[in-house]
Design an enzyme around this catalytic site. Structure first.
Site, PDB file in Angstrom:
ATOM      1  N   LYS A   1      16.801  -6.539  -0.222  1.00 18.62           N
ATOM      2  CA  LYS A   1      17.089  -5.703   0.951  1.00 18.62           C
ATOM      3  C   LYS A   1      16.341  -4.370   0.834  1.00 18.62           C
ATOM      4  CE  LYS A   1      21.218  -3.789  -1.278  1.00 18.62           C
ATOM      5  NZ  LYS A   1      22.681  -3.934  -1.408  1.00 18.62           N
TER       6      LYS A   1
ATOM      7  N   ARG B   1      34.719  -2.520   2.494  1.00 21.46           N
ATOM      8  CA  ARG B   1      33.575  -2.380   3.392  1.00 21.46           C
ATOM      9  C   ARG B   1      33.624  -3.466   4.459  1.00 21.46           C
ATOM     10  NH1 ARG B   1      27.717  -1.652   0.581  1.00 21.46           N
ATOM     11  NH2 ARG B   1      27.940  -3.868   0.110  1.00 21.46           N
TER      12      ARG B   1
ATOM     13  N   HIS C   1      32.261  -8.419  -3.370  1.00 20.45           N
ATOM     14  CA  HIS C   1      31.376  -7.388  -3.932  1.00 20.45           C
ATOM     15  C   HIS C   1      32.226  -6.385  -4.703  1.00 20.45           C
ATOM     16  CE1 HIS C   1      27.694  -5.195  -4.347  1.00 20.45           C
ATOM     17  NE2 HIS C   1      28.032  -4.195  -3.573  1.00 20.45           N
TER      18      HIS C   1
ATOM     19  N   ARG D   1      24.145 -11.885  -7.599  1.00 16.92           N
ATOM     20  CA  ARG D   1      23.212 -11.185  -6.707  1.00 16.92           C
ATOM     21  C   ARG D   1      22.599 -10.025  -7.506  1.00 16.92           C
ATOM     22  NH1 ARG D   1      28.004 -11.608  -4.207  1.00 16.92           N
ATOM     23  NH2 ARG D   1      28.269  -9.361  -4.198  1.00 16.92           N
TER      24      ARG D   1
ATOM     25  N   TYR E   1       4.496  28.140   0.538  1.00 15.16           N
ATOM     26  CA  TYR E   1       5.331  28.796   1.549  1.00 15.16           C
ATOM     27  C   TYR E   1       6.376  29.698   0.913  1.00 15.16           C
ATOM     28  CZ  TYR E   1       3.471  25.478   5.004  1.00 15.16           C
ATOM     29  OH  TYR E   1       2.674  24.758   5.824  1.00 15.16           O
TER      30      TYR E   1
ATOM     31  N   CYS F   1       5.314  21.112  -0.007  1.00 16.95           N
ATOM     32  CA  CYS F   1       4.991  21.089   1.426  1.00 16.95           C
ATOM     33  C   CYS F   1       5.138  19.662   1.950  1.00 16.95           C
ATOM     34  CB  CYS F   1       3.564  21.577   1.660  1.00 16.95           C
ATOM     35  SG  CYS F   1       3.133  23.101   0.788  1.00 16.95           S
ATOM     36  N   MET F   2       4.808  19.454   3.227  1.00 18.78           N
ATOM     37  CA  MET F   2       4.953  18.123   3.794  1.00 18.78           C
ATOM     38  C   MET F   2       4.020  17.117   3.111  1.00 18.78           C
ATOM     39  SD  MET F   2       4.613  16.701   7.706  1.00 18.78           S
ATOM     40  CE  MET F   2       5.798  17.805   8.440  1.00 18.78           C
ATOM     41  N   ASP F   3       2.820  17.591   2.753  1.00 14.24           N
ATOM     42  CA  ASP F   3       1.808  16.656   2.260  1.00 14.24           C
ATOM     43  C   ASP F   3       1.201  17.033   0.914  1.00 14.24           C
ATOM     44  OD1 ASP F   3       1.697  15.363   4.972  1.00 14.24           O
ATOM     45  OD2 ASP F   3       1.055  17.401   5.469  1.00 14.24           O
TER      46      ASP F   3
END
Ligand SMILES: *Cc1c(COP(=O)(O)O)cnc(C)c1O
Length: 393
Positions: free
Chosen positions: A41, A137, A166, A223, A269, A315-317
């Site tokens: 998953k 759940r 589970h 599992r 920044y 930063c973002m990148d």
């Protein structure tokens, strides 16, 4: 299978040999008649579902387990023929797709069965009954609910092929709640078997923690999720190490810029970091859009076999790192993984973020290409030459 080519110097390396090693280790402790569902998953916990599924099947697992019908269909579209179980709720109007693609779905509501029936024509849908023994759940909670559900399922459109539960605490030191769930489950299965007289019905309960710690309590299958990827489900299980595991996931990049700065220069920044003296500063092209979130600004990365600190805000990148001297552009940076004697583990990152290991590979975003190693070879044809040249051993 060849993957998309990519044109950036950052990648996740997914070691399928490690995944197969981990399955072998689990098989050694499980009894011979306990099968394994490889849990893939969430895009195989961020590792890549199709590649992991194929590697696990090659290692002899019985089937695959996912959460969404969409995930199951993706595996079928990739040509995978093995049994697939969708462990969570599927919309009743979508069961026709599941039946047509030989996908097993999970049932736990009588009303759902009534609704689903309408969408099945000549098809038979394979279902596993979910029993909630304490996770709270999804699942039926009482023997009465079980009786009602089984009556509703007594219809040519459905075939009960399994039942499962589970565990909520199998990774904790205190075993009492686990024992409690286990005995509730055993009781339910006793009743189920008095109604559904089919020797092929697959009973399963164990996640990674339970299957590694209590292999003799497992029924027909387990599992196997997090530990197939070489990570322990909790610090406690890591400490007792019921089986040996090899991590499959690592994250790498390369310096794209290196400069020498005098004292008193601001970095990133907010200028939260200022050079103390003359410093070598490198720039790494990974940021929060890659899932390398801002809270990781206290981490170290590994360059030239040595740990070096991230400085300033992420930063973002991109982010910056303080180097111990000059390095060329293109020098490899390991964010998660090993270089020589130094290692940054998924557990280290999880500790920094005060979360569990599961979350880390899942949160490295789709923007970072996954590269697969199998039989010690890079599988990805498009990028093979580039990576062979650049990969550190
Ligand atoms: C995710 C999941 C598993 C796998 O758990 P791990 O701790 O990763 O081994 C097993 N069963 C269900 C129902 C799950 O949702």
């Amino acid at each position: 299978m060849s993957l998309q080519p990519f044109y950036r110097d950052s990648w996740c390396e997914v070691n399928l040999d490690a995944i197969q090693y981990n399955i072998k280790q689990l098989k050694q402790v499980l009894s011979d008649d306990t099968e394994i569902f490889a849990v893939v998953k969430g895009n195989a916990y961020g590792h890549g579902d199709i590649q992991v599924a194929n590697a696990a099947l090659e290692e002899g697992v019985y089937g695959l387990a996912v959460t969404l019908l969409d995930e199951a269909l993706k595996l079928r579209e990739a040509g995978i023929k093995a049994p697939i179980l969708v462990m969570s709720w599927v919309r009743p109007e979508d069961v026709k797709l599941a039946a047509e693609n030989d996908i097993t779905v999970t049932v736990f509501q009588k009303e759902w069965v009534e609704q689903a029936k309408v969408h099945l024509f000549n098809q038979t849908l394979s279902v596993h009954i979910k029993i909630d023994t304490g996770m709270g759940r999804i699942g039926i909670r009482t023997l009465e609910e079980m009786e009602d559900l089984i009556k509703e399922l007594d219809d040519s459109h459905f075939k009960v092929t399994g039942a499962f539960t589970h565990f909520a605490t199998a990774d904790e030191e205190d075993e009492s709640y686990y024992r409690n769930q286990q005995s509730r489950f055993t009781e339910c299965i006793g009743m189920l078997k008095s109604y559904v007289k089919d020797d092929n019905i697959v009973i399963h309960s164990g996640n990674s923690a339970a299957s590694m710690r209590y292999p003799n309590d497992m029924f027909d299958a387990v599992r196997f999720g997090i530990s197939m990827y070489g990570l322990y489900p909790s610090p406690f299980v890591k400490q007792i190490q019921p089986i040996d595991l090899q991590p499959a996931f690592s994250l790498h990049s390369k310096l794209i810029h290196v400069k020498k700065l005098p004292a008193g220069e601001g970095i990133s920044y907010g200028k939260t970091y200022e050079t103390q003296g003359e410093e070598w500063i490198g720039t790494v092209p990974v940021g929060y859009a890659d899932g390398w979130i801002r809270r990781l600004h206290t981490q170290h990365v590994i360059i030239n076999g040595k740990k070096m600190p991230i400085v300033g805000r992420i930063c973002m990148d991109q982010f910056m790192v303080r180097l111990d001297g000059p390095y060329p552009v293109g020098e490899q940076v390991t964010l998660i993984g090993r270089q020589g004697d130094e290692e940054v583990t998924v557990d280290d990152i999880a500790d920094t973020l005060e979360t569990i290991t599961y979350e880390i590979p899942c949160s490295i975003s789709y923007r970072v290409p996954r590269v697969y190693v199998h039989n010690q070879e890079i599988m990805d044809v498009e990028n093979k030459l580039y990576l062979e040249k650049n990969r550190l051993k």
